[in-house]
Design an enzyme around this catalytic site. Structure first.
Site, PDB file in Angstrom:
ATOM      1  N   CYS A   1     -24.026  -6.564  -1.357  1.00 44.42           N
ATOM      2  CA  CYS A   1     -25.224  -5.841  -1.796  1.00 44.42           C
ATOM      3  C   CYS A   1     -24.869  -4.872  -2.906  1.00 44.42           C
ATOM      4  CB  CYS A   1     -25.841  -5.105  -0.624  1.00 44.42           C
ATOM      5  SG  CYS A   1     -24.649  -4.058   0.213  1.00 44.42           S
TER       6      CYS A   1
ATOM      7  N   GLU B   1     -30.914  -1.238   5.521  1.00 42.33           N
ATOM      8  CA  GLU B   1     -29.955  -1.373   4.402  1.00 42.33           C
ATOM      9  C   GLU B   1     -30.279  -2.707   3.741  1.00 42.33           C
ATOM     10  OE1 GLU B   1     -27.838   0.769   3.318  1.00 42.33           O
ATOM     11  OE2 GLU B   1     -27.844   2.225   4.942  1.00 42.33           O
TER      12      GLU B   1
HETATM   13  P1  NAP Z   1     -31.170 -12.023   5.548  1.00 42.02           P
HETATM   14  O1  NAP Z   1     -31.565 -13.417   5.327  1.00 42.02           O
HETATM   15  O2  NAP Z   1     -32.188 -10.957   5.400  1.00 42.02           O
HETATM   16  O3  NAP Z   1     -30.521 -11.985   7.013  1.00 42.02           O
HETATM   17  C1  NAP Z   1     -30.013 -10.804   7.579  1.00 42.02           C
HETATM   18  C2  NAP Z   1     -30.138 -10.875   9.082  1.00 42.02           C
HETATM   19  O4  NAP Z   1     -31.523 -10.949   9.431  1.00 42.02           O
HETATM   20  C3  NAP Z   1     -29.470 -12.103   9.695  1.00 42.02           C
HETATM   21  O5  NAP Z   1     -28.940 -11.750  10.940  1.00 42.02           O
HETATM   22  C4  NAP Z   1     -30.645 -13.052   9.841  1.00 42.02           C
HETATM   23  O6  NAP Z   1     -30.466 -14.046  10.820  1.00 42.02           O
HETATM   24  C5  NAP Z   1     -31.743 -12.080  10.246  1.00 42.02           C
HETATM   25  N1  NAP Z   1     -33.081 -12.600  10.024  1.00 42.02           N
HETATM   26  C6  NAP Z   1     -33.494 -13.545   9.143  1.00 42.02           C
HETATM   27  N2  NAP Z   1     -34.818 -13.759   9.263  1.00 42.02           N
HETATM   28  C7  NAP Z   1     -35.247 -12.938  10.253  1.00 42.02           C
HETATM   29  C8  NAP Z   1     -36.517 -12.694  10.844  1.00 42.02           C
HETATM   30  N3  NAP Z   1     -37.613 -13.344  10.452  1.00 42.02           N
HETATM   31  N4  NAP Z   1     -36.594 -11.782  11.827  1.00 42.02           N
HETATM   32  C9  NAP Z   1     -35.502 -11.132  12.234  1.00 42.02           C
HETATM   33  N5  NAP Z   1     -34.274 -11.302  11.721  1.00 42.02           N
HETATM   34  C10 NAP Z   1     -34.140 -12.194  10.733  1.00 42.02           C
HETATM   35  O7  NAP Z   1     -29.983 -11.577   4.599  1.00 42.02           O
HETATM   36  P2  NAP Z   1     -28.617 -12.333   4.332  1.00 42.02           P
HETATM   37  O8  NAP Z   1     -28.887 -13.469   3.440  1.00 42.02           O
HETATM   38  O9  NAP Z   1     -27.918 -12.610   5.631  1.00 42.02           O
HETATM   39  O10 NAP Z   1     -27.778 -11.203   3.616  1.00 42.02           O
HETATM   40  C11 NAP Z   1     -27.851 -10.969   2.253  1.00 42.02           C
HETATM   41  C12 NAP Z   1     -28.753  -9.796   1.952  1.00 42.02           C
HETATM   42  O11 NAP Z   1     -28.285  -8.650   2.656  1.00 42.02           O
HETATM   43  C13 NAP Z   1     -28.687  -9.418   0.493  1.00 42.02           C
HETATM   44  O12 NAP Z   1     -29.973  -9.115   0.020  1.00 42.02           O
HETATM   45  C14 NAP Z   1     -27.817  -8.166   0.480  1.00 42.02           C
HETATM   46  O13 NAP Z   1     -28.041  -7.320  -0.604  1.00 42.02           O
HETATM   47  C15 NAP Z   1     -28.192  -7.539   1.777  1.00 42.02           C
HETATM   48  N6  NAP Z   1     -27.155  -6.613   2.224  1.00 42.02           N
HETATM   49  C16 NAP Z   1     -27.416  -5.273   2.166  1.00 42.02           C
HETATM   50  C17 NAP Z   1     -26.440  -4.375   2.538  1.00 42.02           C
HETATM   51  C18 NAP Z   1     -26.707  -2.908   2.468  1.00 42.02           C
HETATM   52  O14 NAP Z   1     -25.958  -2.155   3.068  1.00 42.02           O
HETATM   53  N7  NAP Z   1     -27.729  -2.447   1.774  1.00 42.02           N
HETATM   54  C19 NAP Z   1     -25.193  -4.827   2.997  1.00 42.02           C
HETATM   55  C20 NAP Z   1     -24.970  -6.197   3.041  1.00 42.02           C
HETATM   56  C21 NAP Z   1     -25.968  -7.087   2.661  1.00 42.02           C
HETATM   57  P3  NAP Z   1     -30.011 -15.521  10.377  1.00 42.02           P
HETATM   58  O15 NAP Z   1     -28.616 -15.403   9.956  1.00 42.02           O
HETATM   59  O16 NAP Z   1     -30.199 -16.349  11.585  1.00 42.02           O
HETATM   60  O17 NAP Z   1     -30.923 -15.946   9.256  1.00 42.02           O
END
Ligand code: NAP
Length: 491
Positions: free
Chosen positions: A298, A264
């Site tokens: 998102c 997602e």
């Molecule tokens: P993110 O930076 O991609 O982080 C999401 C998760 O992934 C966090 O738990 C993060 O941990 C982890 N993560 C980061 N780098 C990683 C790596 N190299 N390997 C494994 N895991 C890793 O996203 P975010 O800033 O938290 O959230 C915002 C994004 O989520 C936006 O793009 C939004 O559109 C999207 N989103 C999508 C949906 C949907 O249903 N489509 C719903 C909500 C949000 P850390 O916190 O430690 O960095």
């Protein structure tokens, strides 16, 4: 620490949120003894510390999930359903505490946090109901030679990774179907918002889940911790919600073990107002689609395309509504829009707004970061935004509404669909047939037709193109955690 922050920290203590790792049914510190700070984004004050897992903790969590997997898979659907239903009831009973916790660590307004808890709890109820309704299929092969019997089985150990913007709902939207399907899980919540995930996990231990069925790792090293889990041969599934960038990385890692992957990812939602739209309804819908979570969703409306006939009326209404929003710390009951999650988020929003203004856009309200402490950005409306402005092509993730005026509906779809993302679109028109026809041309997994909110546990949530793979919620969300087995048989 301000008096408010001291009071807030003591609230976290009073809620009695566990702050260690949950592995094999026990709360325990990280193997390396490290702790991770959780901050209030409204002030930067440390609210609590949680265990900071490393790769050895990740290996232990997979050991626990793998050991529990056969036992859990063998439980009856009704038993799993009863436990999920109890978790739903406990969550609902604790909704005020959970809402406050979300508001504290994420910064969103209490009203948004309360809606999130209600939405999050519904995934436990929905999958408690859905898990006992799963059916297989029996058919005859076209040749008549044998019967085709299809049944569904849990995929196995599942790694669940969630973002900070909906710390409760993104966790339950994965845990609910995984447990209903008979899978065991390791949840890795976002480093900014681990407390909510730990509080949800505490509820799951309280309802009597066997040890190892749900494990939780909080960490400041998501890369190595997640890689350890995804490269373990016993892991069979990765379900991720977060940015497209990280999703892509995880898919690469998942490829080595050919893991089942549900993604997602990011959105870049268009909000289209046609000439015949009910403008008041469109403004109301725009405020929901744009301002839920202060724009950090998102599903947030990212780009507004408004027909020239209703452009000025819509912009006037939107500007008035955005100007009336009260900005302040989430836990303050009077706040309608909290801070952004951190200072980098404010910088990113500011960069996109500056770029649009340099290219000719005008800010009718807002347009500059808040002054003073905390990660605040004010509700902002930009008009005369040119099509090449970066803000129309990147996820804003903040309370900024860039408006583009259009003349000809025939030219709309190519412009609206000119993005690699395709999560959700919003469309306002009084003519339902016209709306449905246009909706079919929108390249997105979901469409809000005369509605600014699409999320529903009973509906398949997910995106097309680089917004993701698979769906969450509905029956489809359950199927993500199941494998079909087909038996060819004759009798
Ligand atoms: P993110 O930076 O991609 O982080 C999401 C998760 O992934 C966090 O738990 C993060 O941990 C982890 N993560 C980061 N780098 C990683 C790596 N190299 N390997 C494994 N895991 C890793 O996203 P975010 O800033 O938290 O959230 C915002 C994004 O989520 C936006 O793009 C939004 O559109 C999207 N989103 C999508 C949906 C949907 O249903 N489509 C719903 C909500 C949000 P850390 O916190 O430690 O960095």
């Amino acid at each position: 620490m301000t008096a408010m922050d001291a009071a807030l920290s003591s609230v976290v203590d009073a809620i009695e949120v566990p702050t260690d790792l949950l592995v094999a049914g026990s709360w325990r510190p990280a193997a390396g003894g490290r702790r991770l700070e959780v901050r209030d984004p409204a002030s930067g004050t440390v609210l609590a510390t949680v265990a900071d897992a490393d790769s050895s903790d990740a290996a232990a969590a997979i050991d626990a999930a793998a050991a529990a997997a056969p036992v859990w898979a063998a439980t009856s659907p009704r038993h799993r359903s009863d436990l999920l239903m109890r978790a739903f009831e406990l969550m609902r009973g604790r909704s005020e505490e959970l809402a406050l916790l979300i508001s504290l660590e994420n910064g969103k307004s209490l009203a948004d946090a309360r809606s999130e808890v209600a939405y999050a709890a519904e995934f436990f109820r929905w999958y408690a109901e859905e898990g006992v309704r799963l059916r297989g299929q029996l058919g005859m092969s076209p040749s008549g030679a044998n019967r085709l019997m299809v049944s569904y089985h849990p995929v196995g150990v599942s790694v669940l990774i969630t973002p900070w913007n909906f710390p409760a709902a993104m966790a339950t939207r994965k845990i609910g179907p995984a447990l209903a399907a008979g899978c065991t899980v390791v949840l890795k919540p976002a480093a900014e918002t681990p407390l909510t995930a730990l509080a949800v996990a505490a509820i799951l231990t309280e309802v009597g889940l066997p040890p190892g069925v749900v494990n939780v790792l909080t960490t400041s090293e998501p890369g190595p911790v997640v890689e350890t889990m995804l490269t373990d041969r016993r892991t069979r599934m990765v379900s991720f919600t977060g940015s497209t960038e990280v999703g892509r990385l995880l898919l690469r890692t998942a490829a080595d073990n050919v893991l089942k992957s549900a993604m997602e990812l990011g959105g870049n939602a268009p909000f289209v107002v046609l000439a015949d739209a009910d403008v008041d309804a469109a403004v109301e819908g725009a405020m929901v689609a744009k301002m839920r979570n202060g724009g950090q969703a998102c599903t947030a409306a990212n780009r507004f395309f408004v027909h020239t006939d209703v452009h000025d009326a819509f912009v006037d209404g939107l500007t008035a509504s955005m100007s009336a929003v009260t900005v302040g710390p989430g836990p303050d009951e009077t706040s309608q829009c909290g801070p952004l999650i951190n200072a980098e988020a404010v910088e990113k929003v500011d960069r996109l707004v500056r770029d649009a203004i340099e290219r000719g856009a005008r800010a009718l309200v807002g347009g500059r970061p808040g002054e003073g402490p905390g990660c605040f950005y004010p509700p902002t409306v930009l008009v005369d935004v040119p099509l090449d402005a970066r803000i129309l092509h990147e996820e804003v993730f903040g309370p900024v509404a860039p408006v583009f005026r259009f003349d000809r509906e025939e030219d709309l779809l190519p412009v609206v669909n000119d993005t690699d993302l395709g999560l959700v679109s919003y469309l306002y028109t009084r003519d339902l047939a016209r709306g449905l026809r246009l909706a079919e041309g929108l390249e997105s997994g979901m469409v809000g037709l005369n509605r600014g909110l699409v999320s529903d546990p009973a509906a398949p949530f997910g995106g097309t193109k680089q917004s993701g793979l698979g769906r969450e919620g509905s029956t489809e969300g359950l199927l993500e955690f199941l494998e079909a087995q087909y038996v060819a048989t004759s009798w």
